[in-house]
Design a protein around this motif. Structure first.
Motif, PDB file in Angstrom:
ATOM      1  N   SER A 105      14.094   9.669 -12.068  1.00 53.18           N
ATOM      2  CA  SER A 105      13.611   8.341 -12.453  1.00 53.18           C
ATOM      3  C   SER A 105      13.145   7.490 -11.278  1.00 53.18           C
ATOM      4  N   PHE A 106      13.502   7.888 -10.053  1.00 55.74           N
ATOM      5  CA  PHE A 106      13.175   7.067  -8.881  1.00 55.74           C
ATOM      6  C   PHE A 106      12.651   7.924  -7.740  1.00 55.74           C
ATOM      7  N   ASP A 107      11.812   7.302  -6.927  1.00 52.51           N
ATOM      8  CA  ASP A 107      11.429   7.884  -5.644  1.00 52.51           C
ATOM      9  C   ASP A 107      12.212   7.169  -4.547  1.00 52.51           C
ATOM     10  N   PHE A 108      12.332   7.832  -3.381  1.00 52.09           N
ATOM     11  CA  PHE A 108      13.151   7.292  -2.305  1.00 52.09           C
ATOM     12  C   PHE A 108      12.390   7.257  -0.988  1.00 52.09           C
ATOM     13  N   ILE A 109      12.675   6.228  -0.200  1.00 49.82           N
ATOM     14  CA  ILE A 109      12.223   6.155   1.189  1.00 49.82           C
ATOM     15  C   ILE A 109      13.454   5.934   2.053  1.00 49.82           C
ATOM     16  N   ASP A 110      13.710   6.865   2.948  1.00 48.90           N
ATOM     17  CA  ASP A 110      14.832   6.713   3.872  1.00 48.90           C
ATOM     18  C   ASP A 110      14.331   5.983   5.115  1.00 48.90           C
ATOM     19  N   LEU A 111      14.641   4.724   5.200  1.00 46.35           N
ATOM     20  CA  LEU A 111      14.139   3.908   6.303  1.00 46.35           C
ATOM     21  C   LEU A 111      14.810   4.242   7.633  1.00 46.35           C
ATOM     22  N   SER A 112      15.868   5.041   7.596  1.00 49.03           N
ATOM     23  CA  SER A 112      16.477   5.494   8.852  1.00 49.03           C
ATOM     24  C   SER A 112      15.591   6.492   9.577  1.00 49.03           C
ATOM     25  N   HIS A 113      14.706   7.154   8.829  1.00 50.13           N
ATOM     26  CA  HIS A 113      13.896   8.225   9.409  1.00 50.13           C
ATOM     27  C   HIS A 113      12.394   8.050   9.154  1.00 50.13           C
ATOM     28  N   ALA A 114      11.980   6.949   8.546  1.00 49.95           N
ATOM     29  CA  ALA A 114      10.577   6.795   8.162  1.00 49.95           C
ATOM     30  C   ALA A 114       9.656   6.532   9.341  1.00 49.95           C
ATOM     31  N   GLY A 115      10.172   5.996  10.427  1.00 47.02           N
ATOM     32  CA  GLY A 115       9.343   5.734  11.594  1.00 47.02           C
ATOM     33  C   GLY A 115       8.533   4.460  11.521  1.00 47.02           C
ATOM     34  N   TYR A 116       8.842   3.565  10.602  1.00 50.46           N
ATOM     35  CA  TYR A 116       8.126   2.299  10.495  1.00 50.46           C
ATOM     36  C   TYR A 116       8.637   1.317  11.553  1.00 50.46           C
ATOM     37  N   SER A 117       7.848   0.284  11.795  1.00 48.48           N
ATOM     38  CA  SER A 117       8.312  -0.786  12.669  1.00 48.48           C
ATOM     39  C   SER A 117       9.409  -1.567  11.960  1.00 48.48           C
ATOM     40  N   LEU A 118      10.103  -2.408  12.697  1.00 51.10           N
ATOM     41  CA  LEU A 118      11.174  -3.204  12.103  1.00 51.10           C
ATOM     42  C   LEU A 118      10.656  -4.043  10.941  1.00 51.10           C
ATOM     43  N   ARG A 122       0.833  -1.213   0.000  1.00 51.61           N
ATOM     44  CA  ARG A 122       0.000   0.000   0.000  1.00 51.61           C
ATOM     45  C   ARG A 122       0.865   1.260   0.000  1.00 51.61           C
ATOM     46  N   LYS A 123       1.897   1.270   0.822  1.00 49.18           N
ATOM     47  CA  LYS A 123       2.762   2.446   0.914  1.00 49.18           C
ATOM     48  C   LYS A 123       3.498   2.706  -0.407  1.00 49.18           C
ATOM     49  N   LEU A 124       3.991   1.662  -1.035  1.00 51.32           N
ATOM     50  CA  LEU A 124       4.736   1.823  -2.282  1.00 51.32           C
ATOM     51  C   LEU A 124       3.834   2.243  -3.432  1.00 51.32           C
ATOM     52  N   SER A 125       2.556   1.885  -3.348  1.00 55.37           N
ATOM     53  CA  SER A 125       1.616   2.262  -4.402  1.00 55.37           C
ATOM     54  C   SER A 125       1.356   3.770  -4.428  1.00 55.37           C
ATOM     55  N   GLU A 126       1.760   4.475  -3.379  1.00 49.16           N
ATOM     56  CA  GLU A 126       1.559   5.911  -3.315  1.00 49.16           C
ATOM     57  C   GLU A 126       2.584   6.680  -4.154  1.00 49.16           C
ATOM     58  N   PHE A 127       3.629   5.990  -4.615  1.00 48.47           N
ATOM     59  CA  PHE A 127       4.686   6.647  -5.381  1.00 48.47           C
ATOM     60  C   PHE A 127       4.466   6.432  -6.876  1.00 48.47           C
ATOM     61  N   ARG A 128       4.849   7.426  -7.678  1.00 47.61           N
ATOM     62  CA  ARG A 128       4.674   7.339  -9.116  1.00 47.61           C
ATOM     63  C   ARG A 128       5.812   6.588  -9.797  1.00 47.61           C
ATOM     64  N   LYS A 129       7.000   6.691  -9.235  1.00 49.78           N
ATOM     65  CA  LYS A 129       8.192   6.105  -9.849  1.00 49.78           C
ATOM     66  C   LYS A 129       8.656   4.889  -9.049  1.00 49.78           C
ATOM     67  N   PRO A 130       9.510   4.056  -9.659  1.00 51.22           N
ATOM     68  CA  PRO A 130      10.067   2.935  -8.895  1.00 51.22           C
ATOM     69  C   PRO A 130      10.750   3.445  -7.633  1.00 51.22           C
ATOM     70  N   VAL A 131      10.591   2.704  -6.544  1.00 52.55           N
ATOM     71  CA  VAL A 131      11.091   3.156  -5.248  1.00 52.55           C
ATOM     72  C   VAL A 131      12.420   2.485  -4.914  1.00 52.55           C
ATOM     73  N   ILE A 132      13.365   3.312  -4.488  1.00 51.42           N
ATOM     74  CA  ILE A 132      14.612   2.823  -3.920  1.00 51.42           C
ATOM     75  C   ILE A 132      14.601   3.172  -2.438  1.00 51.42           C
ATOM     76  N   TRP A 133      14.674   2.167  -1.594  1.00 46.99           N
ATOM     77  CA  TRP A 133      14.795   2.457  -0.166  1.00 46.99           C
ATOM     78  C   TRP A 133      16.271   2.699   0.159  1.00 46.99           C
ATOM     79  N   ILE A 134      16.509   3.603   1.073  1.00 54.03           N
ATOM     80  CA  ILE A 134      17.874   3.885   1.492  1.00 54.03           C
ATOM     81  C   ILE A 134      17.937   3.834   3.016  1.00 54.03           C
ATOM     82  N   GLN A 135      19.131   3.592   3.512  1.00 53.35           N
ATOM     83  CA  GLN A 135      19.380   3.626   4.950  1.00 53.35           C
ATOM     84  C   GLN A 135      20.610   4.496   5.155  1.00 53.35           C
TER      85      GLN A 135
END
Length: 281
Positions: free
Chosen positions: A153-166, A115-128
């Motif tokens: 070309s890409f969207d990003f999610i910084d998992l160091s600061h996203a606040g998600y559970s493990l 669900r979260k990834l579907s909110e982005f228009r471009k392919p997602v690269i997660w970063i830490q």
């Protein structure tokens, strides 16, 4: 019945799932009691009895002590989970099958990521972008340059600061196009959930000890005489002849980490485009 104490660090907890899998496949023991600080990472493994506190006086295998094997300079170089399997075999007097780490995610965690990834228009690269010790971190300006150059070309999610559970973070790594991480929890966790196209940035860590098949290692030799030192905050991972140089810190160069400074964003950018071409082909 056996009692197994898992390590306290997140990445080592992930690696220790290899021991759990080996014990379950071996069928030597009718009751496997697992004691863990991070129970959420192993809570979906069936066939074990999970404890969140150390309410026993004896552990048949205490994997917190695996670091005494000095994995970053113990030849032949091998992954932390292999060291843990060896420890369990020696303590229990049995031969265990070698299985890579595996984290089982819940349907809720998988659904969250999709669900979260579907909110982005471009392919997602997660970063830490952050670890618990400074000698494993990469310069923030380099991170900014990398993400800016790839942002068309890409969207990003910084998992160091996203606040998600493990486990939500692990699910994000599983379903994203690619990931770029430092030597920390997510290099182990992403492998354990089958994440694709994971690029690992390392300088103070020995690649043979921290990466998994299919991951791409970015490592540049530097002028530091202690590289790779493997000083991760919870044990001295350098060679014994270099221990006196650290004086209680994680890096002999203080706040200027020479080894990670050798990594250039252009190298990682080229690798991401290479991964994209492989997918297109």
């Amino acid at each position: 019945m056996i009692n197994i104490r898992l390590p306290d660090s997140l990445g080592c907890t992930v690696a220790s799932t290899s021991v759990i899998s080996g014990l379950l496949k071996s069928e030597y023991f009718d009751e496997i009691h697992i004691f863990a600080k991070h129970c959420e990472l192993v809570s979906h493994i069936s066939g074990i009895i999970l404890h969140s506190s150390d309410d026993v006086n004896y552990f048949d295998v205490d994997l917190r002590h695996y670091t005494a094997r000095r994995p970053h300079n113990s030849k032949p170089y091998r992954a932390s989970y292999v060291h843990m399997l060896e420890m369990a075999e020696e303590a229990l007097g049995v031969k265990l099958p070698i299985t890579p780490p595996c984290i089982i995610l819940s349907e809720a965690d998988n659904s969250f990521a999709i669900r979260k990834l579907s909110e982005f228009r471009k392919p997602v690269i997660w970063i830490q972008t952050k670890t618990t010790t400074s000698n494993r971190n990469w310069d923030s300006e380099q991170w900014d340059k990398l993400t800016e150059n790839l942002s068309g070309s890409f969207d990003f999610i910084d998992l160091s600061h996203a606040g998600y559970s493990l486990c939500q973070s692990l699910a994000i790594t599983k379903y994203s196009f690619a990931g770029i991480c430092l030597d920390s929890f997510l290099v182990h966790g992403s492998a354990a959930v089958g994440a694709r196209n994971v690029v690992v940035l390392a300088g103070s860590s020995r690649g043979e000890c921290i990466t998994y098949p299919g991951q791409v290692l970015i490592y540049e030799n530097s002028e530091c005489i202690a590289q790779p030192c493997g000083m991760h905050g919870y044990y001295p991972g350098c060679k014994k002849e270099h221990e006196h140089l650290f004086s209680g810190s994680n890096c002999i160069h203080g706040t200027s980490v020479v080894c990670m400074g050798k990594i250039n964003s252009d190298t990682i950018e080229a690798k991401v485009w290479s991964l994209l071409r492989q997918v297109v082909q």
